[in-house]
Design a protein around this motif. Structure first.
Motif, PDB file in Angstrom:
ATOM      1  N   HIS A 115       0.890  -1.196  -0.105  1.00 50.52           N
ATOM      2  CA  HIS A 115      -0.010   0.019   0.006  1.00 50.52           C
ATOM      3  C   HIS A 115       0.706   1.329  -0.017  1.00 50.52           C
ATOM      4  O   HIS A 115       0.574   2.309  -0.084  1.00 50.52           O
ATOM      5  CB  HIS A 115      -1.042   0.054   1.201  1.00 50.52           C
ATOM      6  N   MET A 116       2.063   1.322   0.169  1.00 48.03           N
ATOM      7  CA  MET A 116       3.004   2.370   0.106  1.00 48.03           C
ATOM      8  C   MET A 116       3.935   2.290  -1.047  1.00 48.03           C
ATOM      9  O   MET A 116       3.825   2.767  -2.094  1.00 48.03           O
ATOM     10  CB  MET A 116       3.671   2.682   1.586  1.00 48.03           C
ATOM     11  N   CYS A 117       5.148   1.773  -0.716  1.00 48.08           N
ATOM     12  CA  CYS A 117       6.149   1.860  -1.670  1.00 48.08           C
ATOM     13  C   CYS A 117       6.331   0.940  -3.141  1.00 48.08           C
ATOM     14  O   CYS A 117       6.366   1.604  -4.097  1.00 48.08           O
ATOM     15  CB  CYS A 117       7.587   1.286  -0.969  1.00 48.08           C
ATOM     16  N   VAL A 118       5.426  -0.144  -2.874  1.00 48.74           N
ATOM     17  CA  VAL A 118       5.152  -0.861  -3.941  1.00 48.74           C
ATOM     18  C   VAL A 118       4.295  -0.060  -4.952  1.00 48.74           C
ATOM     19  O   VAL A 118       4.478   0.182  -6.178  1.00 48.74           O
ATOM     20  CB  VAL A 118       4.403  -2.366  -3.766  1.00 48.74           C
ATOM     21  N   ASP A 119       3.193   0.516  -4.411  1.00 48.45           N
ATOM     22  CA  ASP A 119       1.901   1.118  -5.063  1.00 48.45           C
ATOM     23  C   ASP A 119       2.510   2.289  -5.725  1.00 48.45           C
ATOM     24  O   ASP A 119       2.682   2.885  -7.026  1.00 48.45           O
ATOM     25  CB  ASP A 119       0.979   1.645  -4.054  1.00 48.45           C
ATOM     26  N   ALA A 120       3.259   3.388  -4.763  1.00 46.47           N
ATOM     27  CA  ALA A 120       4.089   4.469  -5.549  1.00 46.47           C
ATOM     28  C   ALA A 120       5.225   4.109  -6.665  1.00 46.47           C
ATOM     29  O   ALA A 120       5.061   4.961  -7.662  1.00 46.47           O
ATOM     30  CB  ALA A 120       4.669   5.261  -4.312  1.00 46.47           C
ATOM     31  N   THR A 121       5.834   3.100  -6.602  1.00 45.88           N
ATOM     32  CA  THR A 121       6.594   2.843  -7.613  1.00 45.88           C
ATOM     33  C   THR A 121       6.303   2.343  -8.761  1.00 45.88           C
ATOM     34  O   THR A 121       6.354   2.688  -9.831  1.00 45.88           O
ATOM     35  CB  THR A 121       7.664   1.830  -6.905  1.00 45.88           C
ATOM     36  N   VAL A 122       5.166   1.269  -8.593  1.00 49.10           N
ATOM     37  CA  VAL A 122       4.492   1.013 -10.018  1.00 49.10           C
ATOM     38  C   VAL A 122       3.602   1.998 -10.581  1.00 49.10           C
ATOM     39  O   VAL A 122       3.833   2.051 -12.007  1.00 49.10           O
ATOM     40  CB  VAL A 122       3.350  -0.383  -9.414  1.00 49.10           C
ATOM     41  N   ARG A 123       3.193   3.032  -9.975  1.00 45.42           N
ATOM     42  CA  ARG A 123       2.373   4.200 -10.611  1.00 45.42           C
ATOM     43  C   ARG A 123       3.368   4.821 -11.369  1.00 45.42           C
ATOM     44  O   ARG A 123       3.271   5.332 -12.510  1.00 45.42           O
ATOM     45  CB  ARG A 123       1.542   4.773  -9.489  1.00 45.42           C
ATOM     46  N   ALA A 124       4.508   5.156 -10.502  1.00 46.94           N
ATOM     47  CA  ALA A 124       5.727   6.091 -11.464  1.00 46.94           C
ATOM     48  C   ALA A 124       6.060   5.438 -12.328  1.00 46.94           C
ATOM     49  O   ALA A 124       6.314   6.122 -13.464  1.00 46.94           O
ATOM     50  CB  ALA A 124       6.635   6.425 -10.215  1.00 46.94           C
ATOM     51  N   ALA A 125       6.670   4.093 -12.329  1.00 46.28           N
ATOM     52  CA  ALA A 125       7.138   3.407 -13.485  1.00 46.28           C
ATOM     53  C   ALA A 125       6.048   3.484 -14.648  1.00 46.28           C
ATOM     54  O   ALA A 125       6.603   3.714 -15.843  1.00 46.28           O
ATOM     55  CB  ALA A 125       7.089   1.903 -13.166  1.00 46.28           C
ATOM     56  N   ASN A 126       4.904   3.428 -14.421  1.00 46.25           N
ATOM     57  CA  ASN A 126       3.789   3.432 -15.343  1.00 46.25           C
ATOM     58  C   ASN A 126       3.769   4.746 -16.206  1.00 46.25           C
ATOM     59  O   ASN A 126       3.723   4.928 -17.249  1.00 46.25           O
ATOM     60  CB  ASN A 126       2.459   3.171 -14.994  1.00 46.25           C
ATOM     61  N   ASP A 127       4.110   5.812 -15.266  1.00 44.14           N
ATOM     62  CA  ASP A 127       4.033   7.084 -15.670  1.00 44.14           C
ATOM     63  C   ASP A 127       5.046   7.551 -16.573  1.00 44.14           C
ATOM     64  O   ASP A 127       5.252   8.196 -17.608  1.00 44.14           O
ATOM     65  CB  ASP A 127       3.985   8.001 -14.648  1.00 44.14           C
ATOM     66  N   PHE A 128       6.174   6.849 -16.182  1.00 43.46           N
ATOM     67  CA  PHE A 128       7.605   7.008 -16.926  1.00 43.46           C
ATOM     68  C   PHE A 128       7.417   6.326 -18.284  1.00 43.46           C
ATOM     69  O   PHE A 128       8.455   6.160 -18.982  1.00 43.46           O
ATOM     70  CB  PHE A 128       8.874   6.493 -16.201  1.00 43.46           C
ATOM     71  N   GLY A 129       6.515   5.324 -18.557  1.00 45.58           N
ATOM     72  CA  GLY A 129       6.341   4.626 -19.735  1.00 45.58           C
ATOM     73  C   GLY A 129       6.497   3.138 -19.802  1.00 45.58           C
ATOM     74  O   GLY A 129       6.796   2.494 -20.820  1.00 45.58           O
ATOM     75  N   TYR A 130       7.240   2.508 -18.494  1.00 42.23           N
ATOM     76  CA  TYR A 130       7.458   1.260 -18.351  1.00 42.23           C
ATOM     77  C   TYR A 130       6.417   0.357 -18.579  1.00 42.23           C
ATOM     78  O   TYR A 130       5.500   0.595 -17.671  1.00 42.23           O
ATOM     79  CB  TYR A 130       8.380   1.096 -17.207  1.00 42.23           C
ATOM     80  N   ALA A 131       6.406  -0.775 -18.907  1.00 39.95           N
ATOM     81  CA  ALA A 131       5.274  -1.772 -18.857  1.00 39.95           C
ATOM     82  C   ALA A 131       5.619  -2.524 -17.587  1.00 39.95           C
ATOM     83  O   ALA A 131       6.563  -2.935 -17.368  1.00 39.95           O
ATOM     84  CB  ALA A 131       5.414  -2.933 -19.879  1.00 39.95           C
ATOM     85  N   THR A 132       4.398  -2.516 -16.778  1.00 38.41           N
ATOM     86  CA  THR A 132       4.737  -2.902 -15.296  1.00 38.41           C
ATOM     87  C   THR A 132       4.026  -4.220 -15.398  1.00 38.41           C
ATOM     88  O   THR A 132       2.917  -4.431 -15.597  1.00 38.41           O
ATOM     89  CB  THR A 132       4.405  -1.999 -14.334  1.00 38.41           C
ATOM     90  N   THR A 133       4.556  -5.252 -14.439  1.00 37.60           N
ATOM     91  CA  THR A 133       3.974  -6.578 -13.778  1.00 37.60           C
ATOM     92  C   THR A 133       4.242  -6.383 -12.212  1.00 37.60           C
ATOM     93  O   THR A 133       5.424  -6.210 -11.921  1.00 37.60           O
ATOM     94  CB  THR A 133       4.498  -7.318 -14.505  1.00 37.60           C
ATOM     95  N   THR A 134       3.192  -6.472 -11.825  1.00 37.85           N
ATOM     96  CA  THR A 134       3.361  -6.651 -10.203  1.00 37.85           C
ATOM     97  C   THR A 134       2.997  -7.938  -9.835  1.00 37.85           C
ATOM     98  O   THR A 134       1.934  -8.814 -10.189  1.00 37.85           O
ATOM     99  CB  THR A 134       2.133  -5.697  -9.339  1.00 37.85           C
ATOM    100  N   ILE A 135       3.879  -8.658  -8.916  1.00 40.32           N
ATOM    101  CA  ILE A 135       3.722  -9.851  -8.547  1.00 40.32           C
ATOM    102  C   ILE A 135       3.204 -10.041  -7.298  1.00 40.32           C
ATOM    103  O   ILE A 135       3.681  -9.709  -6.070  1.00 40.32           O
ATOM    104  CB  ILE A 135       5.101 -10.741  -8.537  1.00 40.32           C
ATOM    105  N   HIS A 136       1.699  -9.980  -7.203  1.00 39.98           N
ATOM    106  CA  HIS A 136       0.996  -9.915  -5.988  1.00 39.98           C
ATOM    107  C   HIS A 136       1.237 -10.818  -4.824  1.00 39.98           C
ATOM    108  O   HIS A 136       1.390 -10.251  -3.707  1.00 39.98           O
ATOM    109  CB  HIS A 136      -0.397 -10.059  -6.113  1.00 39.98           C
ATOM    110  N   ASP A 137       1.669 -12.113  -4.923  1.00 42.53           N
ATOM    111  CA  ASP A 137       2.079 -12.884  -3.965  1.00 42.53           C
ATOM    112  C   ASP A 137       3.434 -12.764  -3.470  1.00 42.53           C
ATOM    113  O   ASP A 137       3.980 -13.464  -2.697  1.00 42.53           O
ATOM    114  CB  ASP A 137       1.583 -14.199  -4.219  1.00 42.53           C
ATOM    115  N   ALA A 138       4.123 -11.898  -4.166  1.00 38.15           N
ATOM    116  CA  ALA A 138       5.650 -11.554  -3.676  1.00 38.15           C
ATOM    117  C   ALA A 138       5.793 -10.223  -3.015  1.00 38.15           C
ATOM    118  O   ALA A 138       6.646  -9.721  -2.926  1.00 38.15           O
ATOM    119  CB  ALA A 138       6.408 -11.616  -4.963  1.00 38.15           C
ATOM    120  N   CYS A 139       4.538  -9.719  -2.556  1.00 35.38           N
ATOM    121  CA  CYS A 139       4.450  -8.451  -1.816  1.00 35.38           C
ATOM    122  C   CYS A 139       3.677  -8.611  -0.565  1.00 35.38           C
ATOM    123  O   CYS A 139       2.905  -9.316  -0.555  1.00 35.38           O
ATOM    124  CB  CYS A 139       3.675  -7.330  -2.948  1.00 35.38           C
ATOM    125  N   ALA A 140       3.797  -7.784   0.346  1.00 38.13           N
ATOM    126  CA  ALA A 140       3.132  -7.775   1.493  1.00 38.13           C
ATOM    127  C   ALA A 140       2.860  -6.482   2.045  1.00 38.13           C
ATOM    128  O   ALA A 140       3.347  -5.585   1.913  1.00 38.13           O
ATOM    129  CB  ALA A 140       4.020  -8.550   2.667  1.00 38.13           C
TER     130      ALA A 140
END
Length: 180
Positions: A115-140
């Protein structure tokens, strides 16, 4: 080298039992993150380890045991380690320059807190144009409180991953990611 990077966010001792911010399911998330990292190393992906420090705060104190990357996901020799002071791993760090120097076009994210650093980083990566994949069960994450109500960690995780999947990239399991 592939055009993909695995971004390992804040899997630091502070989030394990005995740390200041223990997370629900951190051992299982770290075990899955280790599988994703191993897969990335075999595939020739760039593995980027991110660690949070908060000078002057009671958590993630620079030089403390809590600020160290947990042994479940110890960086390999030569893998970059980015130190950050904000939830967004790109903010005031060399992460974007590192990814661009390596021709990275796609990132896969594992780590903490969802809910913090994963979220902020994924959103920023998307804004920078990177294709993003979040591995949900490798996050806590952990339970949160708002307006007098406690939100269980499982609900926080579901809300965060569903929000990321709605617009900010693909959200998949470890098994789905490593068997592609």
């Amino acid at each position: 080298m592939s055009k993909r990077a695995i971004i390992v966010i804040d899997l630091q001792n502070e989030y394990w039992p005995g740390g200041a911010l223990p997370l629900d399911g951190i051992d299982a998330a770290a075990a899955n993150a280790a599988r994703v990292i191993a897969h990335g190393r075999t595939s020739g992906d760039l593995i980027v380890n991110v660690r949070h420090e908060m000078p002057g705060a009671p958590v993630f104190v620079p030089g403390s045991t809590g600020a160290e990357i947990n042994t479940a996901v110890t960086p390999a020799e030569g893998e970059p380690v980015i130190t950050k002071n904000f939830p967004n791993s790109f903010r005031e760090t060399g992460l974007k320059a590192l990814l661009d120097e390596n021709g990275v076009q796609e990132i896969a994210v594992v780590g903490a807190m969802s809910h913090m650093c994963v979220d902020a980083t994924v959103r920023a990566a998307n804004d920078f144009g990177y294709a993003t994949t979040t591995i949900h069960d490798a996050c806590a994450t952990r339970e949160l409180e708002f307006n007098g109500a406690t939100v269980p960690a499982a609900h926080v995780q579901t809300a965060m991953m569903s929000a990321l999947a709605f617009f900010y990239g693909e959200v998949v399991s470890t098994d789905a990611f490593v068997t592609r």
